[in-house]
Motif scaffolding. Sequence first.
Motif, PDB file in Angstrom:
ATOM      1  N   SER A  36      53.615  37.317 -10.075  1.00 12.68           N
ATOM      2  CA  SER A  36      54.578  36.231 -10.286  1.00 12.68           C
ATOM      3  C   SER A  36      54.019  35.206 -11.256  1.00 12.68           C
ATOM      4  O   SER A  36      54.738  34.700 -12.120  1.00 12.68           O
ATOM      5  N   THR A  39      54.227  36.733 -14.844  1.00 16.83           N
ATOM      6  CA  THR A  39      55.581  36.767 -15.407  1.00 16.83           C
ATOM      7  C   THR A  39      56.093  35.364 -15.689  1.00 16.83           C
ATOM      8  O   THR A  39      56.780  35.143 -16.684  1.00 16.83           O
ATOM      9  N   THR A  50      62.623  38.325 -22.008  1.00 11.65           N
ATOM     10  CA  THR A  50      63.356  38.968 -20.915  1.00 11.65           C
ATOM     11  C   THR A  50      64.046  40.244 -21.374  1.00 11.65           C
ATOM     12  O   THR A  50      64.244  40.468 -22.558  1.00 11.65           O
ATOM     13  N   THR A  69      58.587  30.332 -11.089  1.00  9.37           N
ATOM     14  CA  THR A  69      57.919  31.572 -10.712  1.00  9.37           C
ATOM     15  C   THR A  69      56.407  31.383 -10.624  1.00  9.37           C
ATOM     16  O   THR A  69      55.757  31.936  -9.734  1.00  9.37           O
ATOM     17  N   GLN A 105      62.609  36.306  -6.085  1.00  2.52           N
ATOM     18  CA  GLN A 105      62.666  37.450  -7.001  1.00  2.52           C
ATOM     19  C   GLN A 105      64.049  38.083  -7.017  1.00  2.52           C
ATOM     20  O   GLN A 105      64.497  38.576  -8.049  1.00  2.52           O
ATOM     21  N   ALA A 112      64.129  39.580 -15.113  1.00  2.00           N
ATOM     22  CA  ALA A 112      63.051  40.576 -15.229  1.00  2.00           C
ATOM     23  C   ALA A 112      63.226  41.600 -14.112  1.00  2.00           C
ATOM     24  O   ALA A 112      62.565  41.519 -13.079  1.00  2.00           O
ATOM     25  N   TRP A 115      59.967  43.821 -12.785  1.00  2.00           N
ATOM     26  CA  TRP A 115      58.984  43.022 -12.051  1.00  2.00           C
ATOM     27  C   TRP A 115      59.562  42.509 -10.749  1.00  2.00           C
ATOM     28  O   TRP A 115      58.889  42.477  -9.716  1.00  2.00           O
ATOM     29  N   SER A 116      60.811  42.070 -10.789  1.00  6.50           N
ATOM     30  CA  SER A 116      61.431  41.553  -9.570  1.00  6.50           C
ATOM     31  C   SER A 116      61.510  42.625  -8.494  1.00  6.50           C
ATOM     32  O   SER A 116      61.193  42.374  -7.335  1.00  6.50           O
TER      33      SER A 116
END
Length: 140
Positions: A36, A39, A50, A69, A105, A112, A115-116
């Motif tokens: 986190s 990112t 993004t 984040t 997330q 994203a 990643w989320s």
Amino acid sequence: MAATNIDTTHGATEVTRWTGWIAFAAFIMMLSGALSLITGFFAVINNNWTVWNNSGAPFGTTYWWGWWTMLVGVVVIAIGGALMRGSMFARTVAVFVAAGSLLSQFISLNVAPFWSLTIIAIDLVIIWAIMMHGREMRVR
């Protein structure tokens, strides 16, 4: 009647192999927080990174989403470190922090998605490990 190793007020008093899940959850929490943090850092330094567009940021702009984040990442890292001690307070806070991280997330899925989804899966494993086997960490 055979004697058992059970404390009626707190449940089982023997340590099982499941305490490794709590240590795993603490490590994974710190990993999730680090992801986190990374990112969020990229979102702050580069607003155009993004996947689809920058208009999908849940907090106005990608820049502010990045700061949010990073804040979540720092808190998750700190609680992951405290979870290694096995105290009830750390376990309780860790579940709420992991749930907050999961919701954060989920809100930012369109900024994203890869990643989320990765961090959401990690947070689910953390919550499961703490809820199912957290008490054993206290005995260790």
